[in-house]
Scaffold this active site. Sequence first.
Site, short mmCIF file in Angstrom:
data_model
loop_
_atom_site.label_atom_id
_atom_site.label_comp_id
_atom_site.label_asym_id
_atom_site.label_seq_id
_atom_site.Cartn_x
_atom_site.Cartn_y
_atom_site.Cartn_z
N HIS A 31 3.59 -9.89 -1.23
CA HIS A 31 2.84 -9.13 -0.22
C HIS A 31 3.25 -9.67 1.16
O HIS A 31 4.42 -9.55 1.53
CB HIS A 31 1.33 -9.29 -0.52
CG HIS A 31 0.42 -8.38 0.23
ND1 HIS A 31 0.85 -7.38 1.05
CD2 HIS A 31 -0.94 -8.31 0.26
CE1 HIS A 31 -0.19 -6.74 1.57
NE2 HIS A 31 -1.29 -7.28 1.11
N HIS A 79 10.69 -0.30 -1.13
CA HIS A 79 9.23 -0.28 -0.98
C HIS A 79 8.65 0.53 -2.15
O HIS A 79 9.22 1.55 -2.52
CB HIS A 79 8.85 0.37 0.36
CG HIS A 79 7.42 0.16 0.74
ND1 HIS A 79 6.39 0.94 0.24
CD2 HIS A 79 6.83 -0.75 1.55
CE1 HIS A 79 5.24 0.52 0.73
NE2 HIS A 79 5.48 -0.51 1.53
N ASP A 125 9.09 -5.59 6.54
CA ASP A 125 9.36 -7.02 6.61
C ASP A 125 10.79 -7.31 7.04
O ASP A 125 11.09 -8.40 7.56
CB ASP A 125 9.13 -7.68 5.24
CG ASP A 125 7.71 -7.48 4.77
OD1 ASP A 125 6.78 -7.79 5.53
OD2 ASP A 125 7.52 -6.99 3.63
#
Lengths: 393, 393
Positions: A224, A263, A320
């Site tokens: 996460h 993702h 990210d």
Amino acid sequence: MTESSEIINTGLRGVPVASTRICLVDGQNAKLIYRGYNIIDLAQNATFEEVVHLLLFEHLPAVDELDYMKQRLAEECAIADEIITALKTRPADASPMDILQACVPMLANHDPEATNLSAEKASDTAIRLIAKFPTIMAAWHRIRNGREPVSPDPSLGHAENFLYMITGNRPDAEVGRFMDVCLVLHAEHAFNASTFSARQVSSSRSHMYAAVAAAVGSLSGELHGGANARVMQMLLEIGSEDAVEQYVESRLNSGGKVMGMGHPVYKTGDPRAAILGPMSKKMGERVNNTKWYELSEAVRKNTQEVFMRLKGTEIYPNVDFYSATVYYAMGIPVDMFTPVFAIARVSGWCAHVIEEQFAGAAPKPVLYRPASEYVGEYCGPEECAFLPMEERQ
Amino acid sequence: MTESSEIINTGLRGVPVASTRICLVDGQNAKLIYRGYNIIDLAQNATFEEVVHLLLFEHLPAVDELDYMKQRLAEECAIADEIITALKTRPADASPMDILQACVPMLANHDPEATNLSAEKASDTAIRLIAKFPTIMAAWHRIRNGREPVSPDPSLGHAENFLYMITGNRPDAEVGRFMDVCLVLHAEHAFNASTFSARQVSSSRSHMYAAVAAAVGSLSGELHGGANARVMQMLLEIGSEDAVEQYVESRLNSGGKVMGMGHPVYKTGDPRAAILGPMSKKMGERVNNTKWYELSEAVRKNTQEVFMRLKGTEIYPNVDFYSATVYYAMGIPVDMFTPVFAIARVSGWCAHVIEEQFAGAAPKPVLYRPASEYVGEYCGPEECAFLPMEERQ
């Protein structure tokens, strides 16, 4: 152990938990919507303070509403001296996310109305939490380096203040705005794992601090919020462009992943990466070091080529992927990347806790209490007979 | 807000999350099974240390295994001096559950291998956590009363040690065994809310401390672990038997609940209450004060009568109903009742985290990432147009 004892766990993928008015993650169309507003519009036009208002109060603020939000954030951004003293007891090598998770319940100790679970108090608690997150993390970073915390400057914006408190220097306007946009992009993402934790904890009528501390714990995991730090660790490990091809080939051929690529929901691209990619380039240029941006681009291109060859499908960078190099160029330590995520996402967590506790169809929150299937056939279909200890094997 | 914006949230009731080998809650037959063993057998014959071994290692310990478990718990029950120092920064009126939630991530700061997520380390971390929970809570209780913490006595059993550290006096064998049985009865209860939180947080590959801290937050809510304290508050509020009838009538006639009566799963009685009821009577007799036990019996009988008249069905006391008066007679402060629950349940949380991370059908844990339905029709079916602040209303 019999055949039927196999443990099945699907992670609730695709199982709807609740309806929500807060956020739409539209993976098919690469769209992210906060309360009706497209994330691209918000990233281009709104500050984090405006987004906090949007998330908590369901509309973008008018001038006087934004003034009031800024005033409340400035009033609440300091943390109690006793928490600074507690931070000084912590070993310097402690994980910042563990520090943050410990500090959130401590904030409740200093809020005499922490257990007031009214809707009015909830939005106030949310503002307190959002205001204090940057202060806690910056204070910890100073303390672990043997320096005194820098007090927040109420005249600075939320993002600028964090950079000021962590570095001791007021950032220039462009860098401050870059951090501001990063906070906007990370503020909310529907029923992601940490938000689900916050909602779930609040469903027992625990207070908001308890729920948000749980969410910090969830975010700390490498699947996460820990992912942005792992992207940077990967880039540092690869080190130079000539090592990219071998790294990517070896990861993907062995069934591994390339951090920051792909993702579970956005299958046609993560809209946040479209904002962060150019920002990473500009931020590198500002510090006269575009090496990490360029290396990340080489990793992205290589991963996309190898992925297409191996799997026949596209893969895209996620939020990210570029935020890692943005933060690195800003001089933020790698182990503070996930805390930056938390500093943004706490706004979404609070909005969800408020929805969980006050916006349900039922008058009270419904305790999350799912079912499970017991497959512990230890003694066959019968219960185990209790044996005295001496007779146990 | 349109009609379709109504928020639906069913709390995942009846939705299976996973299969588990740890626990069966058989509501229809009023049975609770820990890894094959009936809770009644365990409460009558096993110590908490044996149950910890059963939960973590899937079988009741043989003599040498129990010796080793006791040794490890004794080795790990002390907490770092720096945590005592941090506790001394906390205001005396802080909620013990907030204190506990803050301390759990601090424990990670003192475990150099906190982020080692191997199965071997997981059972060791579990033992560390289970060993330290009583020490933390007893230390806090002493500190908030301006007294120095009592160091754990490694020669005492886990339950006895907690009573010793909180009161400063070694309990006699019967009282120690009563507390031991309470811990056995509260150790585990399948996918209850706090355990679900722990599993869910660990599913992002957060470490066990982060997951257990989340569970503490969930347990603190009044719909979960907070209920035992609320039972005692209710009894203190009622005060005497002649006020019972009016209290119960007024609660049930206004659609309220009588704390500790009824259970969402056990429809024919909570097997734990069958053990705790007689224990409450005996504990009252031991301290020459059966008033609270007798008052609780009056509340139970009256609630059962009124409930039958109003709803036509039976209602039974749950685990919280009699544990409240047991703890009260032991001299445990009311705000420490929920921490006692946590001291027991941490064993179940740890077993579930281990199952979540290592016993899944998939080789790695599956991140809990449920679906949600977006009903935020703020600007009708279209996205909202971003307006400059001056044009917002």
